[in-house]
Design an enzyme around this catalytic site. Structure first.
Site, PDB file in Angstrom:
ATOM      1  N   SER A  85      -6.015   2.806   8.880  1.00 40.05           N
ATOM      2  CA  SER A  85      -5.513   1.747   9.242  1.00 40.05           C
ATOM      3  C   SER A  85      -4.644   1.932  10.682  1.00 40.05           C
ATOM      4  O   SER A  85      -4.169   0.839  11.259  1.00 40.05           O
ATOM      5  CB  SER A  85      -4.206   1.601   8.111  1.00 40.05           C
ATOM      6  OG  SER A  85      -3.225   2.633   8.182  1.00 40.05           O
ATOM      7  N   LYS A 115       2.518   3.164  15.970  1.00 42.60           N
ATOM      8  CA  LYS A 115       2.177   1.991  14.933  1.00 42.60           C
ATOM      9  C   LYS A 115       2.929   1.286  14.393  1.00 42.60           C
ATOM     10  O   LYS A 115       4.226   1.873  14.409  1.00 42.60           O
ATOM     11  CB  LYS A 115       1.378   2.989  13.631  1.00 42.60           C
ATOM     12  CG  LYS A 115       0.865   2.405  12.657  1.00 42.60           C
ATOM     13  CD  LYS A 115       0.106   3.176  11.780  1.00 42.60           C
ATOM     14  CE  LYS A 115      -0.823   2.623  10.524  1.00 42.60           C
ATOM     15  NZ  LYS A 115      -1.409   3.682   9.649  1.00 42.60           N
ATOM     16  N   SER A 131      -5.910   7.406   7.558  1.00 38.02           N
ATOM     17  CA  SER A 131      -5.893   6.489   8.394  1.00 38.02           C
ATOM     18  C   SER A 131      -5.797   6.898   9.902  1.00 38.02           C
ATOM     19  O   SER A 131      -5.689   5.757  10.713  1.00 38.02           O
ATOM     20  CB  SER A 131      -4.679   5.493   8.119  1.00 38.02           C
ATOM     21  OG  SER A 131      -4.917   4.637   7.065  1.00 38.02           O
TER      22      SER A 131
HETATM   23  N1  GLN Z   1      -7.813   3.406   3.829  1.00 35.95           N
HETATM   24  C1  GLN Z   1      -6.898   4.208   2.778  1.00 35.95           C
HETATM   25  C2  GLN Z   1      -6.205   3.167   2.256  1.00 35.95           C
HETATM   26  O1  GLN Z   1      -6.415   1.842   2.308  1.00 35.95           O
HETATM   27  C3  GLN Z   1      -5.993   5.018   3.570  1.00 35.95           C
HETATM   28  C4  GLN Z   1      -4.874   4.360   4.210  1.00 35.95           C
HETATM   29  C5  GLN Z   1      -3.967   5.139   5.053  1.00 35.95           C
HETATM   30  O2  GLN Z   1      -4.323   6.496   5.070  1.00 35.95           O
HETATM   31  N2  GLN Z   1      -3.041   4.513   5.383  1.00 35.95           N
HETATM   32  O3  GLN Z   1      -5.233   3.220   1.308  1.00 35.95           O
END
Ligand code: GLN
Length: 482
Positions: free
Chosen positions: A150, A75, A174
């Site tokens: 994400s 990532k 994410s």
């Molecule tokens: N969807 C969550 C957020 O927007 C989780 C994101 C993540 O785990 N990096 O913060």
């Protein structure tokens, strides 16, 4: 060469039946073939990949390596020395880190080959990978849909056979959520299990490096290489790293599984509910005992998370000032103008929204009412888990209330996007591990993931359950679209 199984790849490379270079070429060919459509990668440097594979081919002559030649996608919020690391943000568009994240360095030391850097929501803020400043990644099961986020690029890289394993990150779901949308396995480890050194900070009390793969067994192999104390991260845990391969061989019969009733309420899609209920029955047929449990503070989780995460983000992201990293506006009038225009044009809309919410929640006069209170609610959520784990060994639930949604469907409605994180954020708030494992498909052919949550540092038990589940009940997947 089929690169879907890490053990197959590394055994073949260690035995000299195939070279790491040939494996890398196979991964690069698949990227070439599929990624124009899927858009999972932000950076792929083929020469670097092949050079790295060549080094592994020389090294294995001296003895076997645990991840010999295994292609890994990383990532783009994990630092890779000399290799562009953007966090899918314009503000870091051309940033090349001077060091490797510990997780990346440990993977490479074990013989893995990083094939490229994957797309994500900007600074990992989002649930669809649409918040990337550069491109929207597509779901390989339906090209009009998001892959989740994400860590959407990492999920697609594994699901579409462009890498064998991937690293993502978790702050609130994410890795589990995109894994569930792409029919792969994703693990959110216990907070502190994997060093965060070189993971670009979003919300430091929640952030975890988190692996993805085609099987829980492959994830266990990766985890055994990257987990453990790191002198560069004071929050990394000194807890000994167990032998995950041995943990996987233990029986699941007699394990007690709790069904948190708050995770089956309003808003849960009927097909997802049916798949998870069938999954619970399947687990029962493996000899697990099923009991209903309660996590009573779940209704406060989204509000709680969306105070804490933006508050910490607003503080962490203060470092992007146009001076120390990446992007800076042209011809600023003065210092203040440089800061303001760099940050307002360098960050995308969602990141700016979170910086504003977080700055407000931390500001004097509001701190106690927002951040301070949110931390107290977090303790109550953690306590819910402690009480549940007195009765059961693991919890079973959906990962997400719906399957993958359409590209653009929620992007103008941040609240509905936030609400879709309801079943994942509490594990991050409580610091406990969780796995997403494939458990079915909707009538339209969209993957559905089952979530298993466990006690702190019980990754081995979760991966064992997940692997036993897949061995017996892996869903039949429809063909990929590319
Ligand atoms: N969807 C969550 C957020 O927007 C989780 C994101 C993540 O785990 N990096 O913060």
């Amino acid at each position: 060469m089929d690169i879907r199984d890490a053990y197959v790849v590394r055994d073949a490379v260690n035995a000299g039946e195939v070279s790491a270079r040939e494996v890398a070429e196979a991964a690069l060919r698949r990227i070439e073939e599929a990624d124009g459509t899927l858009k999972a990668f932000l950076t792929v440097e083929p020469e670097r990949v092949l050079a790295r594979a060549g080094e592994i081919d020389r090294k294995v002559k001296d003895g076997p390596l645990p991840l010999a030649g295994v292609p890994v996608a990383v990532k783009d919020n994990l630092c890779t020395k000399g290799l562009r690391t953007t966090c899918a943000s314009k503000i870091l568009e051309d940033w090349r880190p001077p060091y490797d994240a510990t997780a990346v360095a440990r993977l490479e030391a074990a013989g893995a080959v990083v094939v490229g850097k994957t797309n994500c929501d900007e600074f990992a803020m989002g649930s669809s990978t649409e918040n990337s400043a550069f491109q929207a990644t597509r779901n390989p099961y339906d090209l009009d849909r998001i892959p989740g986020g994400s860590s959407g690029g990492s999920a697609v890289a594994v699901a579409a056979g462009m890498a064998t394993l991937a690293l993502g990150s978790e702050t609130g779901g994410s890795v589990r959520q995109p894994a569930s949308f792409c029919n792969i396995t994703g693990l959110k480890p216990t907070y502190g299990r994997i060093s965060r050194y070189g993971l670009v900070a979003y919300a430091s009390s929640l952030d975890c490096v988190a692996p993805m793969g085609n099987s829980p067994r492959d994830i266990a192999l990766l985890l055994s290489q990257v987990a453990g104390r790191d002198g560069h991260d004071s929050t990394s845990s000194p807890e000994p790293v167990p032998d995950y391969e041995a943990e996987l061989r233990r029986p699941v019969k007699g394990m007690r599984l709790g069904i948190p009733k708050e995770f089956f309420g309003e808003g849960l899609d009927a097909e997802v509910r049916a798949a998870i209920e069938a999954g619970v029955k399947n687990a029962e047929s493996l000899g697990c005992e099923i009991a209903e449990v309660s996590l009573p503070h779940t209704p406060y989780a989204i509000a709680d998370y969306y105070i804490i995460a933006p508050a910490e983000a607003s503080s962490n992201l203060a470092r992007y000032d146009g001076v120390r990293y990446g992007y800076r506006v042209d011809a600023p009038r003065d210092l203040l103008d440089m800061y303001q225009r760099t940050r307002s044009t360098g960050f995308g809309a969602e990141v700016r929204r979170r910086i504003m919410i977080g700055t407000y929640a931390l500001s004097s006069g509001y701190y106690d009412a927002y951040y301070g209170r949110a931390m107290k609610v977090r303790t109550l959520i953690k306590r819910d888990y402690d009480l549940a784990f007195e009765k059961v060994d693991a919890l079973v639930s959906p990962v997400s209330p719906t399957p993958a949604f359409k590209i653009g469907e929620k992007s103008s409605d941040p609240l509905s996007m936030y609400l879709s994180d309801i079943y994942t954020v509490t594990a991050n708030l409580a610091g406990v591990p969780g796995v997403s494992v494939p458990c079915g498909f909707t009538r339209e052919g969209l993957p559905i993931g089952l979530q298993l949550l466990g006690r702190q540092f019980q990754e081995g038990a979760l991966l064992r359950l997940a692997q036993s589940y897949l061995d017996a009940f892996a869903p039949q997947a429809p063909a990929l679209r590319v």
